[in-house]
Write an enzyme that holds these catalytic residues in place. Structure first.
Site, PDB file in Angstrom:
ATOM      1  N   HIS A  96       0.813  -1.211   0.000  1.00  0.00           N
ATOM      2  CA  HIS A  96       0.000   0.000   0.000  1.00  0.00           C
ATOM      3  C   HIS A  96       0.851   1.268   0.000  1.00  0.00           C
ATOM      4  O   HIS A  96       0.407   2.309  -0.488  1.00  0.00           O
ATOM      5  CB  HIS A  96      -0.972  -0.017   1.176  1.00  0.00           C
ATOM      6  CG  HIS A  96      -2.133  -0.944   0.963  1.00  0.00           C
ATOM      7  ND1 HIS A  96      -3.347  -0.780   1.564  1.00  0.00           N
ATOM      8  CD2 HIS A  96      -2.263  -2.051   0.178  1.00  0.00           C
ATOM      9  CE1 HIS A  96      -4.180  -1.751   1.167  1.00  0.00           C
ATOM     10  NE2 HIS A  96      -3.525  -2.531   0.335  1.00  0.00           N
ATOM     11  N   HIS A 263      -1.410 -12.623  -2.114  1.00  0.00           N
ATOM     12  CA  HIS A 263      -2.430 -13.340  -1.351  1.00  0.00           C
ATOM     13  C   HIS A 263      -2.068 -14.795  -1.073  1.00  0.00           C
ATOM     14  O   HIS A 263      -2.869 -15.545  -0.524  1.00  0.00           O
ATOM     15  CB  HIS A 263      -3.791 -13.222  -2.057  1.00  0.00           C
ATOM     16  CG  HIS A 263      -4.294 -11.808  -2.048  1.00  0.00           C
ATOM     17  ND1 HIS A 263      -5.384 -11.397  -2.750  1.00  0.00           N
ATOM     18  CD2 HIS A 263      -3.827 -10.702  -1.401  1.00  0.00           C
ATOM     19  CE1 HIS A 263      -5.576 -10.096  -2.552  1.00  0.00           C
ATOM     20  NE2 HIS A 263      -4.638  -9.659  -1.740  1.00  0.00           N
TER      21      HIS A 263
END
Ligand code: HEM
Length: 733
Positions: A96, A263
């Site tokens: 992020h 992920h």
């Protein structure tokens, strides 16, 4: 790659202000520290001599990495590590930090540690990352100025991947911290993530994602994990992913590798409805000391945490790199379910016991895995699916693709490779680094004979200045791309940009090529511009030396990903009085935006505009040729005529294209005869009170020299803006 071109700032109509919704709008009650940064006072606590690169090079890199590695499994009671390992959490933090980068203007990204400040510290998508940064504080404190927050975010992401057996490609340090929020245009919406309403792409309504934005909604890094506007449609999610990832320079393969690779680790958090938690850090009460989204301590201990609202891990081994993500994605059918927090997500139908995930707090307990709608896109979208199947069947290919894409994600805005520091900088040159071959510094006599030859060549001051500007002015401080290095102005796409007046440019470059002898083209273009400015100053009565830095190399097409240069095309360049497409911000806003990307001060911007007008260095105008904004009867002389004539009450201005409000005629106030043509960008220097005050300084008696000196200084600043090879030479090796 599938880099989207298109006009920066071009949206779906309507005029907005340059910065959109800012911190002041979001948090009107926040402490207003910016009144203390007026009159040139800095918010930076480091003294001017502080050199981050030098400090970084003294860090005990191995000890630092060892401390970060130890932190991974040093679970704290106030925010326990899921599965006893903070690695996945830190990967999300790093992703992020880097993931706000966008190609449209090069802004965002990891390079200045902006995640510490509003608005990013409070974006819904950055939920609970305040805890990740706080976990890192003891390490930041220990190593002090030798490691910036910005570098620490990314290095910690790397160490997290390594510590869970994942592949990494390398690390370059050198991201110097800043100490105030950067004001970046993130959008105009008044809700961060307004489910179902404010989605920025709605093809049915002809609504496309506005440039330079690269996220589907305000407050998100890319897309809504539940699907567009919360609609769990994997194909529409694929569409949004493709568009937003392209805007951070990622193609389909990189997008699939990054998302699936990311992920492979960790879990999503959606144990309870989101409204049972507090507000974001920037709006929370003093006693919480910068923490937001606060949870009950018992709930935290029990792992009842809500971040995104989605709940569960993607794989049975959330702290171990491997191929389980794709194995599960293809092994099972997934059905739509709702998390305890009410988020839509996908769950495998009848999973085998060994394909269940451990509970984040209690490894003896098994819970179902899940996929977000965005993950389902990697299976349902036909193009993504091909790539996903290949990665499922070839782990080594996934390892390589993930490691490279992660490296690119985290280094894309750090600048050319010369800016990378530390022992883990990969040797391999990568095309997205815009590699330029080293140059050689020409002798003083070669330089001076070339400069005289140029001035005797018949090329005009305007032509030479424009060519040098075309070459250097693509530079952007945001991601340190563009600039004169490599002389890419001779290559596609730059040589064909309308702003560059391609025919004239090709004539000038052809002539310089004939004259340059052993000089590189990149040096020749800069030196020719310098010679022209020196001559123009001399003709105005000022002796100046335009000391541009030589020693640039020339890049070839092979060194150049032409498509990746497309977002650098100027759709407006106020310095050349150029406007290709009217944007949804005022044209003078575009000038300020470009000046910001070039790292210019207000006086520098003003002197450059006035000087380039005096030199006749404006882009050809279809109707008025080289006249627009050239408020002088001696173009080619470096005079302050632009300012004196602009401020002269003898001229009365009126708009000539009412609809566009872009073009103006200046008439003699008595006779009514037309004297000048000008644009908004010109007239703003008379109409805006602050710019007028500076124009007065350059127009008043005795101001000519200040003007010329400022022009020359700003000119050199732009020409040399990309010389990281020189600035960083002392740190290499
Ligand atoms: C977690 C969405 C791409 C790495 C999450 C979460 C969501 C999400 C909803 C859960 C956050 C929480 O509730 O704690 C997405 C979407 C993506 C995307 C929609 C793109 C379409 C990526 C990429 C990476 C990544 C590119 C890294 C390369 C992670 C990691 C976690 C995570 C490691 C787990 C964090 C933890 O365990 O605390 N992501 N993600 N994601 N994401 Fe992504």
């Amino acid at each position: 790659g599938s880099i989207s071109g298109g006009c920066p700032f071009h949206g779906d109509g309507g005029v907005r202000d340059l910065l959109g919704r800012t911190n002041r709008d979001w948090w009107p009650d926040a402490l207003q520290l910016d009144i203390l940064t007026q009159q040139g006072r800095s918010a930076d606590p480091m003294d001017e001599k502080f050199d981050y690169a030098e400090a970084f090079n003294t860090v005990d890199y191995n000890a630092l990495k060892a401390d970060i590695t130890a932190l991974m499994t040093d679970s704290k009671e106030w925010w326990p590590a899921d599965y006893g390992h903070y690695g996945p959490f830190f990967i999300r933090m790093a992703w992020h930090a880097a993931g706000t980068y966008r190609t449209g203007d090069g802004r965002g990204g990891s390079s200045s540690g902006q995640q510490r400040f509003a608005p990013l510290n409070s974006w819904p998508d950055n939920g609970n990352l305040d805890k990740a940064r706080r976990l890192l504080w003891p390490i930041k404190q220990k190593y002090g100025k030798k490691i910036s927050w910005a570098d620490l975010f990314i290095l910690t992401g790397n160490v997290a991947i390594e510590s869970m057996g994942g592949p990494v490609f390398g690390f370059g340090g050198g991201r110097a911290d800043v100490y105030e929020p950067e004001t970046v245009y993130w959008g105009t919406e008044e809700e961060w993530v307004d489910e179902g309403v404010e989605t920025r792409i709605i093809p049915d309504e002809g609504k496309a994602l506005e440039n330079p934005l690269a996220a589907i909604q305000m407050g998100l890094i890319y897309v809504n994990p539940e699907g567009p506007g919360g609609n769990p449609d994997p194909l529409q999610s694929a569409r949004d992913m493709r568009e937003t990832f392209a805007r951070m320079a990622m193609n389909d393969e990189e997008t699939v590798a990054l998302t699936a690779g990311g992920h492979a680790f960790g879990k999503a958090h959606g144990a309870k409805p989101a409204d049972s938690f507090g507000g974001a850090p920037e709006s929370e009460v003093l006693a919480l000391q910068g923490f937001g989204w606060l949870h009950d301590e018992e709930e935290i201990a029990a792992g009842n945490i809500t971040t995104s609202g989605i709940e569960g891990a993607w794989t049975p081994n959330p702290t171990q790199w491997g191929g389980d993500y794709f194995r599960l994605l293809f092994k099972y059918d997934y059905e739509l379910v709702e998390s305890p927090a009410g988020a839509k997500q996908w769950q495998p139908v009848n999973p085998d016991e060994e394909d269940m995930a451990p509970d984040a707090r209690d490894p003896s307990k098994k819970v179902p895995t899940m996929m977000t709608t965005a993950d389902m896109a990697l299976k349902m979208d036909p193009d993504y699916r091909k790539i996903s199947e290949r990665f499922r069947d070839d782990q080594a290919a996934l390892d390589d693709a993930f490691a490279r894409a992660w490296f690119k994600l985290c280094h894309r805005d750090l600048g050319p490779k010369a800016c990378y520091l530390g022992p883990e900088v990969p040797a391999e040159d990568l095309i997205w680094q815009d590699p330029t071959p080293a140059g050689t510094t020409p002798s003083d006599s070669d330089v001076s004979s070339f400069k005289s030859a140029v001035l005797d060549s018949g090329l005009t001051v305007s032509e030479l200045v424009k060519a040098a500007w075309a070459s250097a002015s693509t530079f952007r401080n945001s991601d340190r791309r563009g600039g004169a290095n490599g002389a890419r102005v001779r290559l596609a796409p730059q040589k064909d940009w309308a702003a560059n007046d391609p025919e004239e440019l090709s004539k000038v470059l052809g002539k310089l090529d004939e004259l340059r002898g052993s000089l590189s083209m990149a040096d020749a273009i800069m030196l020719a511009g310098a010679a022209a400015v020196e001559k123009a100053a001399k003709d105005g009565g000022f002796d100046v030396h335009v000391d541009v830095t030589t020693g640039r190399g020339d890049a070839t097409e092979e060194h150049t990903d032409a498509e990746s240069f497309e977002p650098l095309e100027p759709f407006a360049d106020g310095f050349r009085n150029y406007l290709k497409t009217k944007a949804n911000v005022k044209t003078e806003d575009m000038l300020v935006d470009k000046a910001h990307l070039l790292g210019l001060s207000i006086p520098e911007m003003t002197a450059l505009v006035g000087g380039m007008r005096a030199l006749g260095a404006v882009s050809h105008h279809a109707e008025h040729g080289d006249r627009i904004g050239v408020l002088t009867d001696r173009p080619g002389v470096l005079s302050n005529d632009f300012f004196t004539n602009l401020l002269d009450m003898g001229t009365k201005w009126e708009v000539v294209d009412e609809s566009g409000d872009e073009e103006f005629v200046g008439r003699d106030r008595d006779s009514g005869d037309e004297k000048y043509r000008a644009t908004r960008t010109d007239l703003v220097f008379g109409s805006n009170s602050q710019l007028r005050a500076i124009s007065e300084v350059y127009a008043e008696n005795g101001g000519e020299k200040r003007f010329v000196d400022t022009f020359v200084r700003a000119w050199i600043k732009v020409m040399d803006a990309d010389r990281f090879d020189i600035r960083y030479a002392k740190y290499s090796g």
